[in-house]
Scaffold this motif. Structure first.
Motif, PDB file in Angstrom:
ATOM      1  N   SER A 560       0.841  -1.200   0.000  1.00 23.30           N
ATOM      2  CA  SER A 560       0.000   0.000   0.000  1.00 23.30           C
ATOM      3  C   SER A 560       0.875   1.248   0.000  1.00 23.30           C
ATOM      4  O   SER A 560       1.786   1.380   0.819  1.00 23.30           O
ATOM      5  CB  SER A 560      -0.907  -0.005   1.234  1.00 23.30           C
ATOM      6  N   ARG A 561       0.589   2.176  -0.909  1.00 19.67           N
ATOM      7  CA  ARG A 561       1.328   3.440  -0.957  1.00 19.67           C
ATOM      8  C   ARG A 561       1.187   4.193   0.368  1.00 19.67           C
ATOM      9  O   ARG A 561       2.079   4.920   0.788  1.00 19.67           O
ATOM     10  CB  ARG A 561       0.779   4.334  -2.084  1.00 19.67           C
ATOM     11  N   ARG A 562       0.056   4.017   1.019  1.00 21.49           N
ATOM     12  CA  ARG A 562      -0.231   4.753   2.244  1.00 21.49           C
ATOM     13  C   ARG A 562       0.784   4.433   3.343  1.00 21.49           C
ATOM     14  O   ARG A 562       1.239   5.321   4.067  1.00 21.49           O
ATOM     15  CB  ARG A 562      -1.647   4.374   2.713  1.00 21.49           C
ATOM     16  N   ILE A 593       5.713 -10.415  -7.340  1.00 16.96           N
ATOM     17  CA  ILE A 593       4.320 -10.541  -7.789  1.00 16.96           C
ATOM     18  C   ILE A 593       4.129  -9.886  -9.151  1.00 16.96           C
ATOM     19  O   ILE A 593       3.386 -10.384  -9.992  1.00 16.96           O
ATOM     20  CB  ILE A 593       3.363  -9.924  -6.737  1.00 16.96           C
ATOM     21  N   PHE A 594       4.805  -8.767  -9.367  1.00 16.71           N
ATOM     22  CA  PHE A 594       4.578  -8.013 -10.601  1.00 16.71           C
ATOM     23  C   PHE A 594       5.734  -8.156 -11.595  1.00 16.71           C
ATOM     24  O   PHE A 594       6.320  -7.190 -12.058  1.00 16.71           O
ATOM     25  CB  PHE A 594       4.296  -6.544 -10.282  1.00 16.71           C
ATOM     26  N   GLY A 595       6.066  -9.413 -11.896  1.00 15.89           N
ATOM     27  CA  GLY A 595       6.899  -9.708 -13.056  1.00 15.89           C
ATOM     28  C   GLY A 595       8.351  -9.340 -12.944  1.00 15.89           C
ATOM     29  O   GLY A 595       8.934  -8.809 -13.896  1.00 15.89           O
ATOM     30  N   SER A 596       9.014  -9.649 -11.823  1.00 17.67           N
ATOM     31  CA  SER A 596      10.425  -9.290 -11.707  1.00 17.67           C
ATOM     32  C   SER A 596      11.309 -10.217 -12.540  1.00 17.67           C
ATOM     33  O   SER A 596      12.453  -9.891 -12.828  1.00 17.67           O
ATOM     34  CB  SER A 596      10.869  -9.326 -10.248  1.00 17.67           C
ATOM     35  N   ASN A 597      10.787 -11.396 -12.961  1.00 22.53           N
ATOM     36  CA  ASN A 597      11.595 -12.302 -13.778  1.00 22.53           C
ATOM     37  C   ASN A 597      12.006 -11.639 -15.085  1.00 22.53           C
ATOM     38  O   ASN A 597      13.149 -11.724 -15.519  1.00 22.53           O
ATOM     39  CB  ASN A 597      10.818 -13.596 -14.080  1.00 22.53           C
ATOM     40  N   LYS A 621       7.347   5.035 -10.866  1.00 26.10           N
ATOM     41  CA  LYS A 621       5.996   5.090 -11.447  1.00 26.10           C
ATOM     42  C   LYS A 621       5.441   3.677 -11.654  1.00 26.10           C
ATOM     43  O   LYS A 621       4.266   3.418 -11.394  1.00 26.10           O
ATOM     44  CB  LYS A 621       6.025   5.852 -12.776  1.00 26.10           C
ATOM     45  N   ALA A 622       6.294   2.760 -12.128  1.00 27.86           N
ATOM     46  CA  ALA A 622       5.840   1.379 -12.351  1.00 27.86           C
ATOM     47  C   ALA A 622       5.422   0.736 -11.031  1.00 27.86           C
ATOM     48  O   ALA A 622       4.395   0.053 -10.942  1.00 27.86           O
ATOM     49  CB  ALA A 622       6.951   0.561 -13.006  1.00 27.86           C
ATOM     50  N   LEU A 623       6.205   0.970  -9.964  1.00 24.88           N
ATOM     51  CA  LEU A 623       5.868   0.413  -8.660  1.00 24.88           C
ATOM     52  C   LEU A 623       4.582   1.018  -8.114  1.00 24.88           C
ATOM     53  O   LEU A 623       3.762   0.327  -7.500  1.00 24.88           O
ATOM     54  CB  LEU A 623       7.012   0.664  -7.666  1.00 24.88           C
ATOM     55  N   ALA A 626       1.754  -0.692  -9.660  1.00 20.86           N
ATOM     56  CA  ALA A 626       1.566  -2.015  -9.059  1.00 20.86           C
ATOM     57  C   ALA A 626       0.856  -1.893  -7.716  1.00 20.86           C
ATOM     58  O   ALA A 626      -0.067  -2.654  -7.404  1.00 20.86           O
ATOM     59  CB  ALA A 626       2.923  -2.696  -8.873  1.00 20.86           C
ATOM     60  N   GLN A 627       1.277  -0.897  -6.925  1.00 24.24           N
ATOM     61  CA  GLN A 627       0.636  -0.698  -5.623  1.00 24.24           C
ATOM     62  C   GLN A 627      -0.833  -0.333  -5.775  1.00 24.24           C
ATOM     63  O   GLN A 627      -1.684  -0.792  -5.006  1.00 24.24           O
ATOM     64  CB  GLN A 627       1.380   0.390  -4.838  1.00 24.24           C
ATOM     65  N   LYS A 628      -1.137   0.488  -6.779  1.00 22.23           N
ATOM     66  CA  LYS A 628      -2.540   0.869  -7.015  1.00 22.23           C
ATOM     67  C   LYS A 628      -3.387  -0.365  -7.321  1.00 22.23           C
ATOM     68  O   LYS A 628      -4.540  -0.460  -6.892  1.00 22.23           O
ATOM     69  CB  LYS A 628      -2.629   1.870  -8.175  1.00 22.23           C
ATOM     70  N   LYS A 629      -2.817  -1.310  -8.094  1.00 21.48           N
ATOM     71  CA  LYS A 629      -3.555  -2.537  -8.414  1.00 21.48           C
ATOM     72  C   LYS A 629      -3.851  -3.336  -7.151  1.00 21.48           C
ATOM     73  O   LYS A 629      -4.961  -3.838  -6.949  1.00 21.48           O
ATOM     74  CB  LYS A 629      -2.731  -3.419  -9.373  1.00 21.48           C
TER      75      LYS A 629
END
Length: 903
Positions: A560-562, A593-597, A621-623, A626-629
């Motif tokens: 969470s960005r918060r 979780i968000f495609g680090s491979n 921005k990419a992170l 991901a957090q927003k998702k």
């Protein structure tokens, strides 16, 4: 290139800016009253409270009094605490008063802000609740801010764990009550289990201000507060159902190991129905009739126990008990039990003693508890990322309050390493550099385990002076946090939300004076020491400022960005300089979780060497995307849970309102009579078909119902043989006989005793049936998801069947009350009998982040003061935190000593 929206915001300001500017006129009006307030004597200023209350009685509203009341509260704060709220704090107070959330950065004085709307709303005399996240903050804030309230003639109470009902009632009767969210919720539930209105402790839900509102109304809202008590022994039921499972063939059920689910096929369901029917456990025609929700739950648990849980992998059998094995660590977890009857199903499978299951006696989520308040406000440093959730669920708008001084903190781009090992090496090197230049460092981690891992690494690297916070000892930690701004200090923290203490550069003067001088009497010696501490703190502050202020160094991005913003916000308070940076690796949870491979292979091709990091705004921005998702997914989960809980909440409100009406009523005879007449109608309608001849009546069934439900032995068979008789005649005769028996009983007992008995019977029957109903709804909730496979909406199915169960509850209530009152026999001395006793109870609230129960009143979970523990007797220790020193005196942490479960 600036977007059109950005251009418009530059010219007109954002909607938040425009809203905040709208408060300026009232701020100016409050400031204009300041000279007048300063000129008043203490008595005249305090007398304003009586004056305001008279104006409210004469028809003015709280809104009419906002300007003068805020001016009075500000002046009282200046005189009692030496603190004069800034203009932005006045704005924060107005936002709270107007049913909204004030987002104010760390160090902007939220605790003081709350005093303004609290004072204004307390004038109404209906009780204002200030909600904190732990007992320490409730006690500290009430003690500090009471100096303002007491000066102005208001009473302040505080609710903490361990108070008696009388103490709680006194605290709630005060103008202002400080309490934790857990205490408020549990008091509400307990109140609705009392048998007399005078026993209740709360007096309504008028206005609440929730501190750390995002933590309480978002993070903790996922799990309900539960009051539970032991159920009757149901070993026979578990053993009977357990015996059915080995009789089933593989085609009788479907297993999904990935989802950890098991359900019966059509063939299996039919076979099971026959077995249950033979055992006299099936009600109605089919297993999935609404009356059988509890049985469905039990057979599903039994199937899972046999087909999904494996002995010596998921659990072991030891000393006549089932001990769970942690799937991640492989460690045994003594004392931890599966919930909702699953542990009992395993005990039946393995043939060990079946321990009694706990039954939910009452439950409520924070979402539904806080929505009861007529007026709700909240404050936090980070709420804007959850603005949609606050708006949708609570109807609360989030407004960002500008800081008193501009923020000059430097928020640097993230550094991303390929492996966690490289990341931690870079972190340790960075901490060493900061410590060498005497810059205080706050290191943020995402879990207690990772805090301890980093602490071990620092020890290995030769660091000696650093502190680790783990959210367990709030009072000690408040002091540690307060001194985290000392030059060269290194503080590792798991979660910085709800600490309630600012990190001040150079250290917190007040807390240092309290710690070092303590109870020393006021006089020349104390004054000299205080002056020396002030000089020392200022010297340390100058060093920390020269080093660049507090450096927030985060070891991972939270989902969470918060939470990330909460950590960042600890630096740069009140215009101080500061710096923040996140150190990440491709092995972090969020990155995995968000495609680090793909990113790993790309970085390898680009020639990223070991120990090198990639730093670019695009990564940030990419992170963030991901957090927003993740945030959106979590919000959807909470929203869906709330839809189910709303069904229970609507029924809960009906039951609780009925209980209060019954407790308030001086005479419930009319209600009881209506119930009795309804039961007679049900009996007649069930046994006598409409417009049927007497020969078609179920006379034997009717006679039996009259005997069991009305306790009357009437010549029903003789009546049925009378010429021309119909169902209305039967109904009238039964009603007359039942009313006569009730009147005779009332005449024998006396009106006062009968009224007492009737009220007691109705309340106890409601409570008994409500508890069964909660269990049934829990069981229904656990199986209703399978309806989705049949293309039916599980929520609609849940609503429909929950309504049917509620109607059945009302029918059972009428029958239960009538049957008891038609049988009750007592002697006159019973008028002095003690009130019915509440069942033995435990409170639970499982922390969604740690999985630990942070509020448990069960004997096994009692917190015992260290001085009351016998080192030789572990039974005297009560609940011991995993990271606490073991009470045996070994010097080891509990988890490495008596808390370790040795095979």
């Amino acid at each position: 290139m600036v977007s059109l929206g950005g251009l418009a915001r530059k010219i007109f300001g954002s909607s938040n800016d425009r809203r905040v500017r709208g408060y300026k006129a009232r701020v100016d009006a409050i400031n204009a009253l300041e000279p007048e307030m300063k000129a008043l004597s203490d008595e005249a200023l305090a007398g304003k409270t009586v004056e305001f209350r008279q104006q409210l009685a004469d028809g003015k509203t709280l809104d009419d009094l906002l300007v003068p009341a805020f001016a009075v509260a500000r002046e009282a704060a200046r005189r009692t605490l030496g603190l004069r709220p800034f203009d932005v704090q006045l704005i924060g107070g107005m936002i709270l008063h107007e049913r909204a959330i004030a987002e104010m950065k760390t160090g902007e004085g939220k605790t003081l802000v709350a005093t303004l709307p609290v004072y204004l709303n307390a004038l109404a005399g209906k009780g204002v609740h200030v909600v904190t996240v732990n007992d320490y903050l409730a006690s500290r804030d009430s003690a500090t801010m009471n100096r303002i309230y007491a000066f102005l003639g208001l009473k302040t109470g505080v609710i903490v764990h361990g108070l008696s009902d009388d103490q709680r009632r006194d605290a709630y009767a005060c103008d202002i009550t400080y309490a934790t969210n857990n205490e408020l919720g549990f008091d509400y539930l307990r109140d609705n289990m009392k048998y007399e209105r005078a026993q209740m402790v709360q007096r309504g839900h008028f206005f609440a201000i929730v501190d750390e509102v995002d933590s309480i109304l978002v993070d903790e809202a996922r799990t309900p507060l539960i009051i539970s008590g032991p159920l009757d022994d149901r070993s026979d039921l578990y053993n009977t159902i357990n015996a059915f499972i080995p009789m089933l063939e593989p085609e009788d059920y479907e297993i999904d190991e990935k989802q950890r689910s098991a359900n019966f096929s059509e063939v299996g369901t039919e076979k099971l129905e026959n077995l249950l029917r033979d055992a006299n456990l099936l009600k109605g025609e089919t297993l999935y009739d609404v009356e059988n929700v509890a049985i469905v739950h039990h057979v599903n648990n039994a199937l899972k126990a046999h087909r999904l849980f494996t002995r010596d992998k998921d659990y072991i059998v030891r000393n006549d008990e089932i001990v769970i094995i942690d799937e991640f660590t492989g460690r045994m977890m003594p004392g931890r039990r599966y919930s909702e009857g699953q542990h009992q199903a395993l005990e039946a499978k393995e043939g060990v003693s079946i321990q009694p299951e706990n039954q939910t006696l009452a439950s409520v989520t924070f979402q539904n508890y806080f929505r009861m308040y007529k007026k709700l406000g909240g404050m936090t440093g980070t709420a804007s990322t959850e603005a949609e959730e606050f708006g949708n669920i609570y109807g609360l708008e989030v407004l960002e309050v500008p800081t008193n001084l501009p923020i000059i903190r430097l928020d640097e781009d993230d550094e991303v390493y390929r492996t966690a090992e490289e990341k931690y090496k870079a972190i340790i090197a960075e901490i060493k550099e900061a410590q060498d230049r005497q810059q205080p460092v706050l290191v943020g981690t995402t879990s207690i385990e990772k805090s301890e891992l980093l602490a071990e690494m620092l020890k290995t690297a030769g660091f000696k002076n650093f502190q680790v916070l783990n959210a367990r000892y709030h009072e000690q930690e408040a002091f540690i946090v307060s001194q985290a701004g000392v030059p060269g200090a290194v503080t590792i923290a798991t979660n910085m939300a709800g600490r309630g203490t600012d990190i001040q550069l150079g250290g917190n003067l007040e807390m240092r004076i309290a710690a070092e001088l303590g109870e020393m009497e006021h006089g020349t010696e104390r004054d000299e020491k205080e002056a020396a501490i002030k000089v020392e703190v200022q010297r340390l502050k100058d060093i920390a400022l020269a080093a660049g202020g507090l450096y927030v160094l985060a070891t991972e991005r939270h989902e969470s960005r918060r939470i990330d913003n909460q950590l960042r916000g600890r630096s740069g308070r009140q215009g101080d300089p500061g710096r923040s940076k996140f150190f990440l690796s491709l092995q972090d949870d969020l990155m995995r979780i968000f495609g680090s491979n793909r990113m790993d292979s790309m970085l390898t091709k680009l020639g990223l060497k070991e120990g090198e990091a990639i730093v670019h705004p695009w990564i940030n921005k990419a992170l963030e995307r991901a957090q927003k998702k993740v945030e959106a997914r979590n919000f959807d989960t909470r929203k869906n849970l709330l839809k189910y809980d709303d069904v229970l909440n609507d029924q809960r409100k009906v039951i609780f309102e009925q209980r209060i009406e019954l407790m308030d009523a001086t005479d419930v005879t009319e209600t009881v009579t209506d119930m009795r007449h309804d039961v007679i109608d049900d009996i007649v309608n069930k046994r006598i078909p409409e417009k049927a001849y007497a020969e078609q009546w179920d006379v034997d069934g009717l006679t039996n119902d009259v005997r069991t439900q009305l306790n009357l032995d009437l010549p029903v068979a003789d009546w049925a043989r009378e010429e021309g008789i119909d169902e209305n005649d039967i109904r009238e005769r039964l009603t007359a006989a039942a009313d006569a028996a009730a009147a005779d009983r009332a005449a024998r007992f006396g009106q006062d005793i009968m009224q007492y008995v009737e009220r007691s019977v109705v309340l106890q029957t409601i409570d008994h049936l409500w508890r069964e109903h909660i269990v049934n709804l829990d069981h229904l909730r656990s199986v209703v998801g399978f309806r989705g496979y049949a293309q039916r909406d599980p929520l609609q199915e849940y609503k429909s069947e929950a309504f049917e169960l509620f109607q059945a509850l009302l029918g059972n209530l009428r029958q239960g009350v009538t049957a008891q009152l038609m049988r009750v026999e007592l002697v006159r001395e019973a008028a002095d009998a003690p009130q019915p006793q509440l069942p033995e109870m435990e409170g639970h609230h499982i922390d969604p982040l740690t999985g630990e129960d942070d509020f448990n009143e069960g004997e096994s979970q009692l917190l015992v003061a260290p001085e009351n523990r016998d080192p030789q007797n572990p039974l005297s220790w009560g609940k011991v935190s995993r990271n606490e020193l073991c009470p045996c005196g070994s010097g080891k942490k509990y988890k490495h000593c008596h808390g370790a479960f040795e095979a």
